[in-house]
Design a protein around this motif. Structure first.
Motif, PDB file in Angstrom:
ATOM      1  N   ALA A 105       7.088  12.591 -34.395  1.00 40.14           N
ATOM      2  CA  ALA A 105       7.508  13.756 -33.618  1.00 40.14           C
ATOM      3  C   ALA A 105       7.451  13.449 -32.130  1.00 40.14           C
ATOM      4  CB  ALA A 105       6.621  14.959 -33.946  1.00 40.14           C
ATOM      5  N   LEU A 106       6.383  12.802 -31.710  1.00 40.47           N
ATOM      6  CA  LEU A 106       6.220  12.455 -30.303  1.00 40.47           C
ATOM      7  C   LEU A 106       7.316  11.486 -29.850  1.00 40.47           C
ATOM      8  CD1 LEU A 106       4.468  12.609 -27.721  1.00 40.47           C
ATOM      9  CD2 LEU A 106       3.138  10.690 -28.654  1.00 40.47           C
ATOM     10  N   GLN A 107       7.592  10.464 -30.647  1.00 45.04           N
ATOM     11  CA  GLN A 107       8.620   9.491 -30.290  1.00 45.04           C
ATOM     12  C   GLN A 107       9.991  10.156 -30.196  1.00 45.04           C
ATOM     13  OE1 GLN A 107       7.974   6.666 -33.483  1.00 45.04           O
ATOM     14  NE2 GLN A 107       6.885   5.262 -32.135  1.00 45.04           N
ATOM     15  N   LEU A 108      10.311  10.995 -31.177  1.00 43.36           N
ATOM     16  CA  LEU A 108      11.620  11.657 -31.178  1.00 43.36           C
ATOM     17  C   LEU A 108      11.737  12.636 -30.012  1.00 43.36           C
ATOM     18  CD1 LEU A 108      12.057  12.282 -35.005  1.00 43.36           C
ATOM     19  CD2 LEU A 108      13.291  10.636 -33.594  1.00 43.36           C
ATOM     20  N   LEU A 109      10.674  13.374 -29.745  1.00 43.38           N
ATOM     21  CA  LEU A 109      10.681  14.317 -28.640  1.00 43.38           C
ATOM     22  C   LEU A 109      11.002  13.611 -27.322  1.00 43.38           C
ATOM     23  CD1 LEU A 109       9.953  17.134 -27.363  1.00 43.38           C
ATOM     24  CD2 LEU A 109       7.592  16.285 -27.224  1.00 43.38           C
ATOM     25  N   MET A 110      10.308  12.511 -27.053  1.00 41.57           N
ATOM     26  CA  MET A 110      10.519  11.807 -25.793  1.00 41.57           C
ATOM     27  C   MET A 110      11.918  11.216 -25.718  1.00 41.57           C
ATOM     28  SD  MET A 110       6.802  10.035 -25.017  1.00 41.57           S
ATOM     29  CE  MET A 110       6.808   9.012 -26.503  1.00 41.57           C
ATOM     30  N   GLU A 111      12.438  10.767 -26.840  1.00 39.36           N
ATOM     31  CA  GLU A 111      13.777  10.183 -26.849  1.00 39.36           C
ATOM     32  C   GLU A 111      14.851  11.246 -26.641  1.00 39.36           C
ATOM     33  OE1 GLU A 111      16.494   7.591 -29.954  1.00 39.36           O
ATOM     34  OE2 GLU A 111      14.334   7.260 -29.882  1.00 39.36           O
ATOM     35  N   LEU A 132      14.610  22.105 -30.561  1.00 35.96           N
ATOM     36  CA  LEU A 132      13.219  22.449 -30.835  1.00 35.96           C
ATOM     37  C   LEU A 132      12.651  21.379 -31.762  1.00 35.96           C
ATOM     38  CD1 LEU A 132      10.970  24.693 -30.593  1.00 35.96           C
ATOM     39  CD2 LEU A 132      11.787  25.502 -32.814  1.00 35.96           C
ATOM     40  N   VAL A 133      11.673  20.622 -31.282  1.00 44.25           N
ATOM     41  CA  VAL A 133      11.028  19.581 -32.089  1.00 44.25           C
ATOM     42  C   VAL A 133       9.742  20.157 -32.665  1.00 44.25           C
ATOM     43  CG1 VAL A 133      10.037  17.267 -32.106  1.00 44.25           C
ATOM     44  CG2 VAL A 133      12.019  17.770 -30.647  1.00 44.25           C
ATOM     45  N   VAL A 134       9.639  20.166 -33.993  1.00 47.76           N
ATOM     46  CA  VAL A 134       8.492  20.751 -34.678  1.00 47.76           C
ATOM     47  C   VAL A 134       7.679  19.632 -35.325  1.00 47.76           C
ATOM     48  CG1 VAL A 134       7.719  22.406 -36.413  1.00 47.76           C
ATOM     49  CG2 VAL A 134       9.855  22.813 -35.161  1.00 47.76           C
ATOM     50  N   GLY A 135       6.405  19.498 -34.935  1.00 45.53           N
ATOM     51  CA  GLY A 135       5.546  18.491 -35.536  1.00 45.53           C
ATOM     52  C   GLY A 135       4.644  17.842 -34.510  1.00 45.53           C
ATOM     53  N   GLY A 136       3.454  17.430 -34.951  1.00 44.46           N
ATOM     54  CA  GLY A 136       2.477  16.855 -34.038  1.00 44.46           C
ATOM     55  C   GLY A 136       2.137  15.414 -34.322  1.00 44.46           C
TER      56      GLY A 136
END
Length: 343
Positions: A172-178, A164-168
């Motif tokens: 956050a976006l870079q980590l989510l995609m990775e 679960l990635v929390v943050g906007g």
């Protein structure tokens, strides 16, 4: 130990200020808490490359060169080290500044290596050492793993787990995609993401800086970068969107032993890992004895000068938090501070 000016921190903002102090022929020293050059960049996650890092700008007087595919933490540490040597900057490390107090003629800095006095102070301590962990009911009951973006190393460490990635924000976006490349993810933000499809040109940059300046002049904490710039829509973002990675959910209400829960409508989501990409706060605890905080929770700053203490400048804070902004702030802060001290 004494210097006319002490710079606290040897990241982008601190080195920019040091460069200007050297050009002005000032008596100064830079105190840096890290054991090696590189500022916050040296602590970034291993897979972050130069060509994917957001907001890199050249330091004044020396362009950044190298392979765009190189690890950002390695490339920037080398660049900062070369910069310190090229301009013979008096950086002392590791020296942690614990407490700053006023004296009759400036400041006393209690540090891990003794006491320094100075007539003027340029604070460039950034935010990396103060990761923000939101408070949620039941957080202590969660049996899975929790880590902040500051602790993230590489996506493979989380493979096979529901993350679960929390943050906007952009991180956050870079980590989510990775992370989504190696495992299942869910994205949670407090507000719906605002996507920026147009180029971030000079006018947009000036407008963003003006919005942050308005907050710090009012004594409010600086706003996040994304709140004034939006998230860029890159080709990588388009690919992630097509795969369904960017389907965002609203913030949950509480945490439970197996994951997170929403109250309306009642539902729970089981996750193995919560990755808090929730940003950072300005690392200013050592300035607390100066009692600079305004009723709004921030520090009133005019440009870089602290309104309540003209011998203190904050660079890399508020409108000068970007790397380009830090370069400009270092130059203007030094010129204004030396004028104040020498008049």
């Amino acid at each position: 130990m004494h210097a006319e000016v002490v710079v606290v921190g040897a990241g982008q903002a601190g080195l920019s200020a040091a460069y200007q102090l050297r050009r002005e022929g000032a008596d100064f020293v830079v105190l840096d808490a890290d054991a090696a050059p590189g500022g916050a960049w040296q602590h970034r996650w291993a897979s972050l490359r130069l060509d994917r890092a957001n907001g890199i700008a050249d330091l004044p007087g020396m362009p950044l060169t190298g392979d765009p595919a190189e690890r950002a933490s390695v490339a920037m540490a080398r660049y900062f080290a070369d910069y310190e040597r090229a301009f013979d900057l008096p950086v002392r490390r590791p020296v942690a500044v614990r407490r700053v107090t006023r004296t009759d003629d400036g400041f006393a800095l209690a540090t891990s290596e003794g006491t320094w006095t100075a007539r003027g102070l340029v604070n460039a301590t950034g935010t990396w050492s103060r990761p923000f962990w939101p408070a949620y009911p039941g957080r202590e009951t969660f049996r899975g793993r929790q880590l902040h973006a500051a602790q993230f190393t590489e996506a493979e460490d989380l493979a096979g787990q529901h993350v679960l990635v929390v943050g906007g924000g952009i991180s956050a976006l870079q980590l989510l995609m990775e992370v989504a490349e190696v495992t299942r993810t869910t994205w949670v933000t407090r507000r719906p993401p605002v996507w920026r499809t147009e180029d971030f040109d000079a006018d947009a940059g000036r407008a963003a800086v003006a919005m942050v300046e308005e907050r710090v002049r009012a004594g409010l904490p600086p706003a996040s970068v994304v709140s004034v710039t939006g998230l860029p829509v890159t080709e990588e973002v388009r690919r992630a969107r097509a795969r369904g990675v960017l389907e965002r959910r609203a913030a949950f209400d509480r945490m439970v032993p197996t994951g997170v829960a929403w109250d309306e409508p009642p539902q729970e989501l089981a996750v193995d890992v919560v990755l808090w990409a929730t940003g950072f706060r300005a690392a200013l605890d050592h300035l607390a004895p100066l009692h600079l905080r305004a009723p709004g929770g921030g520090i009133v700053v005019d440009g870089t000068r602290v309104a309540a203490e003209p011998r203190l400048h904050l660079v890399g804070y508020g409108p000068s938090a970007s790397t380009i902004g830090a370069n400009r702030a270092g130059r203007s802060a030094v010129r204004e501070l030396l004028t104040t001290l020498r008049s």
